[in-house]
Design a protein around this motif. Structure first.
Motif, short mmCIF file in Angstrom:
data_model
loop_
_atom_site.label_atom_id
_atom_site.label_comp_id
_atom_site.label_asym_id
_atom_site.label_seq_id
_atom_site.Cartn_x
_atom_site.Cartn_y
_atom_site.Cartn_z
N ALA A 1352 0.83 -1.21 0.00
CA ALA A 1352 0.00 0.00 0.00
C ALA A 1352 0.86 1.26 0.00
CB ALA A 1352 -0.94 -0.03 1.21
N GLU A 1353 1.95 1.23 0.77
CA GLU A 1353 2.84 2.39 0.80
C GLU A 1353 3.51 2.60 -0.56
OE1 GLU A 1353 4.70 5.71 2.14
OE2 GLU A 1353 3.11 4.54 3.11
N ARG A 1354 3.94 1.54 -1.19
CA ARG A 1354 4.58 1.66 -2.51
C ARG A 1354 3.58 2.13 -3.56
NH1 ARG A 1354 7.74 -3.74 -3.80
NH2 ARG A 1354 8.38 -2.46 -5.59
N ILE A 1355 2.34 1.71 -3.44
CA ILE A 1355 1.33 2.18 -4.39
C ILE A 1355 1.16 3.69 -4.28
CG2 ILE A 1355 -1.14 2.17 -4.89
CD1 ILE A 1355 -1.14 -0.81 -4.34
N ARG A 1356 1.09 4.21 -3.05
CA ARG A 1356 0.96 5.66 -2.88
C ARG A 1356 2.20 6.40 -3.37
NH1 ARG A 1356 -1.93 3.83 1.77
NH2 ARG A 1356 0.00 3.61 2.95
N LYS A 1357 3.36 5.83 -3.15
CA LYS A 1357 4.61 6.47 -3.60
C LYS A 1357 4.69 6.56 -5.12
CE LYS A 1357 9.59 5.60 -3.69
NZ LYS A 1357 10.68 4.68 -3.23
N TYR A 1358 4.45 5.45 -5.78
CA TYR A 1358 4.56 5.45 -7.24
C TYR A 1358 3.40 6.19 -7.90
CZ TYR A 1358 8.56 2.32 -7.17
OH TYR A 1358 9.81 1.80 -6.99
N SER A 1359 2.26 6.27 -7.25
CA SER A 1359 1.15 7.05 -7.79
C SER A 1359 1.50 8.54 -7.80
CB SER A 1359 -0.12 6.80 -6.97
OG SER A 1359 -0.52 5.45 -7.07
N GLN A 1360 2.16 8.99 -6.73
CA GLN A 1360 2.59 10.39 -6.69
C GLN A 1360 3.64 10.67 -7.76
OE1 GLN A 1360 1.34 12.89 -4.91
NE2 GLN A 1360 2.73 14.25 -6.03
N ARG A 1361 4.57 9.76 -7.95
CA ARG A 1361 5.57 9.93 -9.01
C ARG A 1361 4.93 9.93 -10.39
NH1 ARG A 1361 10.88 6.01 -9.97
NH2 ARG A 1361 11.54 6.95 -11.97
N LEU A 1362 3.94 9.08 -10.54
CA LEU A 1362 3.23 9.04 -11.83
C LEU A 1362 2.50 10.36 -12.08
CD1 LEU A 1362 2.19 7.46 -14.30
CD2 LEU A 1362 0.35 6.58 -12.85
N ALA A 1363 1.92 10.96 -11.04
CA ALA A 1363 1.24 12.24 -11.22
C ALA A 1363 2.22 13.33 -11.62
CB ALA A 1363 0.50 12.61 -9.93
N ASP A 1364 3.42 13.32 -11.04
CA ASP A 1364 4.43 14.32 -11.40
C ASP A 1364 4.87 14.17 -12.85
OD1 ASP A 1364 4.25 15.16 -8.80
OD2 ASP A 1364 6.04 14.07 -8.12
N VAL A 1365 5.11 12.96 -13.29
CA VAL A 1365 5.52 12.73 -14.68
C VAL A 1365 4.42 13.14 -15.65
CG1 VAL A 1365 6.18 10.97 -16.35
CG2 VAL A 1365 7.13 10.92 -14.05
N ARG A 1366 3.16 12.84 -15.28
CA ARG A 1366 2.04 13.21 -16.13
C ARG A 1366 1.93 14.73 -16.25
NH1 ARG A 1366 -2.04 11.40 -13.18
NH2 ARG A 1366 -1.83 9.27 -13.96
N THR A 1367 2.12 15.43 -15.15
CA THR A 1367 2.06 16.90 -15.18
C THR A 1367 3.14 17.48 -16.08
OG1 THR A 1367 1.16 16.89 -12.93
CG2 THR A 1367 2.09 18.96 -13.75
N ARG A 1368 4.35 16.91 -15.98
CA ARG A 1368 5.44 17.41 -16.84
C ARG A 1368 5.16 17.14 -18.32
NH1 ARG A 1368 10.62 15.13 -18.15
NH2 ARG A 1368 10.12 13.33 -16.86
N ARG A 1369 4.58 15.99 -18.61
CA ARG A 1369 4.27 15.69 -20.02
C ARG A 1369 3.23 16.66 -20.58
NH1 ARG A 1369 0.08 12.82 -22.00
NH2 ARG A 1369 -0.39 11.86 -19.99
#
Length: 1559
Positions: A1352-1369
């Protein structure tokens, strides 16, 4: 092929008052200012335009004017500007950098008249030059000033009037001679340098000086034999100076009669200097023929290079002296001004020009011999053309002065001494008829070239038309042939019209020439020569036109500048400029004059009155005022002439009208166009019929100087169009063709023009970007993915790439085609019933040569038209000549070709052509998307056929329709195919492959084969039949080889019969009384010829070898078990027979035939057939057959062959089981062993497969005792546990060994918690629950709890990283889009629009990346092997007992192309699996049972949080998906990474009692 036409001709009388004649003028193009200086020293400023407006008047002070200024003189003395020879003015020019007029007098005074708009005009005297000023010229950049003094010195100054150089203009070496000549008193020495001139090169790096060379005076005196005082003045020489060093760069070659009028071409290529005619012509000495010969030679223009060497030149057509030379700013046009000739010189010139000429020719006229003549020359293809000529009467004050505009290359300014100012705008245009006859103006000759008969680049031509003076404008049209009907009556057929050419000369005369038939101008010249010879006259080398004289000057003496034929009428419309004096005109604007032409005689081909040259009568009608300035005129397809006014409005002139009729706003051109073309009459009719609403069709298409192409008010292309041409008629209808600056040729049918819009063939700038930091490989990839315009044009039917700088000249109309067949259901239109011209489109290259091209669009239109009317002969000619894909003949109207194959065979009788067609046929359709002609039918306005695509070959083949041709066709097929029914593939060989499920290739081959077999002479089409079999899909080579074998056998039988007949005949004749043979006996040589290697069968085989590999044909013949046929292939394939003869003899010697076939099959590696033949050879070869089956994997086929043989079948089954066991198909192997009676091997296979139940069944069959069974059970349980089948191992331990402890422990290892509890309590072993089950459950629950929290912790961590990459794209995409819009708005190239594009490469997916792929989730439970169902189709697949192959989780690289997709894949990999959730439910139940309710609640809460975290992330990823684009491999990788985890929302695993009370 271009001609100069007058785009505008402004003529106005300047108000100079009583200030005297104009002696000089200059212009300022930046603000359209005109400055004139008069003889009395008054400078006038005007605003140039259609009506020049006076701005100011500024008299010069007495300090600039000479004392005792006399009246204006004439131009008898030489003067470079064409003005008075006694003029006091030396130079008058505008200096843009100083915004002032530079004035220099011959006395040496230099002054500046400042003419800035924001200040009053004031005169500034700069200084005095000793010895006077002969010439003054500013450099092109306005930085330096070069002055030639009257004493022969050269002075160079800058803008600050600082002296940079002073010295002899002839160089330091001639200083003494220059000083002596300048100080000499009397004679001509004092005026030796007064007429010197200089000229700057366009870049300002060099300037040329032309003046007399006093160093050559002794040589001149010695040559003339006179003393130095009486010797003529020394000749002129050219000196070239270097601006950078201010040193003499080179000396020009000496030339006789050189004149001081240098003009350097602005591009710096050559220096042009005129040379006068011979001295005899200038003085008239010698008289008679000598003077005539000298005068007829005329002056010449010499070309000098920078190094002083001469580089050729050209002669002027008249003997008039040259007074001025001027180059246009674009280096395209050279203006030459000649002065009037004296009466004696003019008479001598006329006499020399008429020597040997016919008195009636009228090729040279003495009119205008006493006029000033302005000539405009142009060079193309290494030939100098006199493209335009203007005449000015000789009057008081000398001749006109000329200047080219400094900004616009085709604008010429002319000022006469009387103050008449003319602004002449010249532009290029072609004069081409509908048939493609080009008319090129070359001074006093018209060059006629019918381009549809041959491409002859000028100055060569088919015929020349001799003119009395140089032509100003020409027009060509077609008039009805003179067959007794009225010349003005409409023609019933286009082929019944003859071409006529009208020319307007510089003196205002009309000259007309007419062809004898259509566009046969060369034949017209030949008929003229023949008629002249018949009448005893000298044959002229050029066409003699009709040059009638009018009682009054044409257009009442106005300057006529253009003419045009009225459409469908034998009348001309002449366009003339109004008088300079406005009070003389009765209306406004330019003047239009209709001139009716009555043909008294049409020339040599006149049926009633043939004459050497035509004779006409001209009738001029009253003038019509246009009401404004007329830009261009062109025939109006509805009758009359379309007139384009200066603002773009279009009006119509109708024959006999007294005023112009406006054509409405739809016909008005968007912008004024310098090149206009008439809308073809057929196009106007077609467009009007197809229009949804009634609207007037624009009569003109126009091309502006900026490259805008218009059709009336509609803009076809906004810019970058360089040339255009109209095809009046032809296949597909009238068409518009135009070229662009990207070197592309576009074709548009006139029927499409109403809805057409130009499109650029470039890649999408948003999808393909150039990365400035990319390597060579990436750059090459981008170039391949972003094709240039030429590559993109290769994929468009209507666009073609052409050579850089190519311009359209003509698009000849098509020729009438035969009428369509009566059986054709849809009769073609008139446009379709025409053939494409032999030269479809003519382009002129920058070098001047001509090239004929056939655009695919026009070729396809003609080819489709031929196919529509079933003219396969014309369609084949077009396809073969124009290299069109032959599949188009088949794909058009598919599958109608299958029923029309007979027509094609009849139209294309050559067998080789039919073979080419068969080998060109490919699967699919060339008209479908992705084909070379995709969109062609839509472009032609045809709807695609609503049938099955050609790729599926819908439609019946020859088998369904029958062989056709009746009994004759069947007989021909039997003759050609012979025994094709025999053999294993007989049906396929004879059938033709045309069933409903057959492919397109097979259907076409069958249809063509059927058609040729139905012909009476089908025997000569053996090559076609063979090719049809070879090209079938799949190839039917055996059927083809059988046809060749049967044909060869028939030849041999015919040879044997002929030999027998010949022998019997010879015996009979020898026993008779004579040697004469019987009438029906064949000749012996024919039999010998057939017996060789040149018969039809050998020819067909050789033809087949051109397309099919020889080894493949040899293998085919050998596979037919026909050794002679195989040897025939070897001989015709030009292989060494010795290499194959031994093998063929060895095979032929084998017996029985089954072994022979087996040997052949083995050599060809046809192992199934070899096995079948080996079994057929007998039982004694069983072991050999079994070994072959083992080696080649053919045991199943061997099993089929021995299906009814109980003796050998068990051995085959045993071998088959071993093969299955080796391939790890243990269950199938066990069944095979059971069938063979090998129970031990079956037991082994079941153990390897993990099928423990069948293991003990077979053990029972083998009658194992109890001890053996228990031993076997222990081994099997161990194997099952090691193989991951712990549940099955526990069942074996419990059932056969009764080991409850190990069974319960094994169930806990398999995570079967409920089963472990059941077994423990069922056997009364509750202690095992506390000692075994509970500890294992606690350990599993702890591990699952830790895993859930971490996941669960890793899911929240990688979801936040995914949101940052999506924003940059998204931010980068927005920045790139903004850069694209900004770059498109400013017209910037794609690679310079923004630096942001270099960052997009980080988000590109056009390269492969090592993305992370998550493995199976940690919570996945191992499934029991007992749940697998056995295979029922294709045998049991191999079961892997080793470790599970897991994908290694790759590292997610930040900034990589697949970073975002890899993050999504990793989040999905962290999702809880259904098996893990079910295990969590069992553990919660077990913990409650053991009294650990809190632990169970904690575990369920953690697992639920894990599931909720993933569900939230999954919904977020679904709401904002990642775009999947790029190449196929990149899209596949993206789709693999974005694959979501299984949905676990439907898995029931939670216990209600353990839920949170707040939920």
């Amino acid at each position: 092929m271009k001609n100069l036409v007058i785009e505008r001709d402004h003529c106005a009388q300047l108000g100079l008052g009583d200030d005297g004649v104009a002696v000089g003028f200059c212009t300022n193009s930046t603000d359209s200012s005109l400055y004139v200086i008069t003889y009395h020293g008054v400078v006038h400023g005007f605003r140039a335009g259609e009506n020049p407006t006076a701005l100011w008047r500024c008299p010069l002070g007495p300090e600039l004017l000479p004392e005792g200024l006399e009246e204006e003189g004439d131009a008898s003395a030489p003067d470079g500007g064409g003005g008075s020879g006694r003029a006091w003015l030396a130079a008058f020019s505008h200096v843009l950098e100083l915004d002032a007029l530079c004035i220099a007098t011959r006395s040496g005074t230099i002054a500046l008249l400042h003419v800035a708009e924001d200040a009053a005009q004031h005169l500034e005297q700069v200084g005095e030059i000793d010895g006077g000023v002969a010439c003054l010229e500013w450099s092109p950049d306005g930085e330096l000033l070069a002055i030639l003094s009257g004493s022969g010195n050269l002075l160079v100054m800058n803008q600050a009037w600082e002296l940079l150089y002073e010295g002899p203009a002839l160089g330091p070496a001639a200083a003494a001679a220059t000083a002596a000549a300048a100080t000499e008193d009397g004679g001509v020495g004092g005026r030796l340098f007064q007429d010197a001139r200089l000229s700057w090169r366009g870049d300002g790096k060099f300037f040329a000086v032309v003046c007399r060379d006093p160093t050559a005076a002794p040589a001149v005196a010695a040559a003339t034999g006179s003393d130095a005082a009486a010797a003529p003045p020394p000749p002129y020489r050219v000196r070239i100076w270097d601006r950078a060093t201010l040193e003499l760069h080179s000396e020009g070659e000496a030339a006789e009669g050189l004149m001081p009028l240098p003009a350097w071409q602005p591009n710096g290529r050559h220096l042009y200097v005129p040379a006068a005619a011979a001295a005899a012509a200038a003085t008239g000495a010698g008289g008679g023929a000598a003077a005539a010969a000298a005068a007829s030679s005329g002056p010449s223009i010499l070309l000098y290079e920078r190094n002083g060497l001469r580089h050729g030149g050209f002669n002027l057509p008249s003997s008039a002296p040259v007074r001025a030379l001027a180059w246009s700013c674009d280096s395209e046009l050279l203006a030459v001004l000649t002065a009037p000739m004296s009466q004696q010189v003019a008479a001598a010139a006329q006499e020399g020009a008429n020597v040997g000429a016919d008195a009636d020719a009228g090729a040279v006229s003495d009119e205008g011999a006493y006029d000033w003549v302005l000539q405009v020359w142009h060079r193309s293809n290494w030939h100098w053309y006199l493209k335009h000529e203007r005449r000015y009467p000789h009057g008081r004050g000398g001749g006109p002065q000329i200047r080219w505009d400094e900004q616009y290359g085709g604008l010429l300014h002319v000022l006469t001494p009387g103050g008449v100012y003319e602004a002449v705008g010249l532009t290029w245009d072609t004069c081409v008829s509908e048939r493609g006859t080009a008319v090129v103006v070359d001074g006093r000759a018209l060059l006629l070239t019918p381009l549809r008969h041959g491409l002859v680049p000028p100055p060569m031509c088919a015929a020349r038309v001799a003119l009395p003076e140089a032509a100003v404008d020409v027009a060509i049209a077609s008039l009805p042939s003179r067959t007794g009907a009225s010349a003005s009556s409409p023609s019933s057929s286009w082929s019944d019209e003859d071409e006529v050419v009208a020319a307007l000369t510089s003196s205002g005369r009309l000259v007309l020439a007419r062809s004898v038939e259509e566009d046969l101008w060369q034949e017209t010249l030949e008929d003229q020569e023949a008629l002249a010879t018949e009448k005893g006259a000298d044959a002229a080398a050029a066409l003699l036109p009709a040059a009638p004289r009018l009682d009054v000057p044409l257009a009442d003496g106005r300057r006529a500048r253009a003419l045009c034929w009225l459409y469908g009428s034998s009348s001309l419309l002449v366009l003339a400029s109004p008088y300079p004096e406005e009070e003389l005109e009765e209306g406004d604007g330019d003047v239009l004059v209709q001139v009716d032409v009555e043909w008294v005689s049409c020339g040599p081909a006149d049926p009633t009155d043939p004459r050497v040259s035509p004779e006409v009568r001209l009738t001029e009608r009253p003038p019509v005022y246009a009401g404004g300035r007329v830009l261009r005129i062109a025939p109006h397809a509805a009758g009359g002439v379309a007139v384009q006014l200066a603002g773009g409005a279009v009006a119509r002139f109708v024959a006999g009208a007294s005023a112009l009729a406006p054509c409405g706003p739809a016909a008005a051109l968007k912008v004024p166009c310098s090149v206009v073309r008439s809308t073809p009459a057929m196009a106007m009719a077609m467009t009007a019929e197809g229009a949804a609403v009634s609207r007037e069709v624009p009569p003109l298409l126009g091309l502006s100087r900026s490259g805008m192409l218009c059709w009336g008010s509609a803009v076809i292309s906004p810019a970058d169009v360089t040339s255009m041409a109209i095809r009046a008629r032809g296949p597909g209808g009238p068409a518009l063709l135009y070229t662009t600056r990207k070197n592309l040729l576009y074709t548009v049918l006139m029927s499409q023009l109403a809805s057409y819009s130009h499109r650029e063939l470039t890649a999408d700038p948003r999808s393909l970007r150039l990365n400035r930091r990319e390597g060579d490989v990436q750059a090459a990839m981008h170039v391949a993915m972003r094709p240039d315009a030429a590559t993109a044009a290769s994929r468009d039917v209507a666009v073609r790439a052409v050579e850089a700088g190519a311009a359209l000249v003509a698009c000849p109309a098509g020729t009438p085609a035969p009428a369509p067949a009566a059986s054709c259901p849809s009769a073609p239109s008139s446009s379709s019933a025409e053939r494409l011209a032999d030269v479809a489109v003519v382009l002129q290259m920058p070098r001047g040569n001509l090239e004929g091209v056939a655009p695919r669009s026009l070729v396809l239109a003609a080819l489709v038209g031929a196919l529509r009317r079933r003219d396969f002969g014309e369609a084949w000619r077009l396809a073969s000549v124009q290299r069109v894909d032959l599949n188009l003949l088949v794909d058009y109207g598919w599958p109608s070709f299958l029923s029309s194959a007979g027509s094609l065979v009849a139209a294309v009788p050559r067998p080789t052509d039919l073979c080419d067609l068969l080998f060109a046929v490919r699967p699919g359709s060339v008209l479908e998307q992705g084909g070379p002609y995709a969109g062609a039918l839509a472009w032609l306005g045809e709807a695609p056929a609503r049938t099955a695509p050609a790729a599926a070959a819908g439609g019946a083949g020859p088998q369904q329709r029958g062989l056709g041709g009746g009994r004759a066709g069947q007989q021909q097929q039997q003759q050609l195919e012979g025994g094709a029914d025999g053999g294993q593939d007989g049906g396929k060989g004879a059938g033709g492959g045309g069933s409903s499920g057959s492919s397109k290739v097979t259907a076409v081959c069958g249809a063509v084969r059927e058609a040729v077999l139905a012909l009476p002479d089908a025997a000569k089409y053996l090559e076609v039949v063979v090719t049809s079999y070879a090209r079938s899909d799949p190839p039917q080579l055996e059927a083809a080889m059988r046809c060749i074998r049967d044909a060869k056998e028939r030849e041999l039988r015919a040879t044997t019969t002929a030999t027998t007949t010949t022998t019997a005949s010879s015996r009979s004749s020898s026993s008779g009384s004579g040697s004469q043979e019987p009438a029906g006996a064949p000749a012996a040589p024919a039999a010998s010829t057939v017996s060789g290697h040149s018969g039809p069968a050998d020819k067909a085989l050789k033809h087949l070898l051109l397309y099919v590999d020889a080894d493949e044909l040899y293998s085919t013949a050998l596979g037919m078990y026909d050794m002679p046929l195989a040897y025939m292939v070897v001989v015709n394939a030009q292989k060494d027979p010795g290499e194959y003869l031994a093998e063929l003899q060895r095979l032929a010697a084998l017996s029985p035939p089954a072994l022979q076939r087996h040997a052949v099959d083995m050599s060809l590696r046809r192992y199934p057939s070899a096995l079948r033949n080996l079994v057929e050879a007998g039982q004694q070869h069983f072991q050999q057959a079994l070994q072959l089956a083992r080696e080649r994997g053919l045991l199943r086929q061997l099993l089929q062959l021995y299906d009814n043989d109980p003796e050998h079948r068990p051995a085959v089954l045993d071998a088959y089981g071993e093969q299955l066991e080796a391939s790890k198909r243990y269950e199938d192997a066990a069944v095979s062993y059971l069938a063979a009676g090998k129970l031990d091997k079956a037991l082994r296979s079941y153990r390897a497969a993990g099928r423990w139940r069948m293991v003990f069944v077979v053990a029972g069959q083998l009658e194992y005792d109890e001890a053996a069974v228990q031993s076997l059970a222990a081994e099997v349980a161990e194997e099952l546990a090691a193989g991951g089948q712990a549940a099955d191992a526990a069942a074996v331990l419990l059932s056969y060994l009764g080991d409850v402890d190990n069974a319960v422990r094994t169930y806990t290892q398999a995570r079967e918690w409920r089963e472990a509890m059941r077994v423990a309590h069922a056997h009364g072993r509750a202690d095992l629950v506390e000692t075994v089950v509970a500890p294992a459950a606690a350990e599993a629950a702890a591990a699952l709890l830790s895993e859930s929290r971490e996941a669960a912790e890793r899911i929240r961590k990688y979801s936040q990283r995914l949101a940052d990459v999506r924003t940059r794209r998204l931010a980068l995409s927005a920045a790139v889009m903004a850069a694209d819009e900004d770059g498109a708005a400013h017209g910037l190239p794609d690679d310079l629009q923004s630096d942001v594009v270099s960052l997009v490469s980080g988000l590109s997916i056009y390269t492969d990346a090592t993305g992370a792929a998550g493995g199976p989730g940690p919570g996945t439970a191992t499934a029991s092997a007992s749940s697998r169902a056995p295979s029922t189709v294709g045998g049991r697949k191999a079961y892997r007992q080793g470790k599970k192959v897991q994908k290694a989780g790759g590292r997610i690289r930040a900034g990589s192309p697949l970073e975002e997709a890899s993050l999504v894949s990793h989040v999905h990999s962290l999702a809880p699996r259904p098996g893990g959730l079910e295990e969590a439910g069992q553990l919660g139940e077990l913990l409650v049972l053991l009294g650990h309710d809190g632990d169970a609640r904690t575990l369920q809460r953690a697992i639920a949080a894990w599931q909720a975290a993933y569900q939230e992330a999954r919904e977020d990823m679904a709401a904002q998906p990642i775009p999947v684009d790029g190449p196929p491999h990149a899209r596949a990788e993206m789709e693999r990474l974005l694959q979501p985890a299984p949905d676990t929302s439907g898995v029931a695993w939670k216990w209600d009692v353990l839920r949170d009370f707040a939920a």
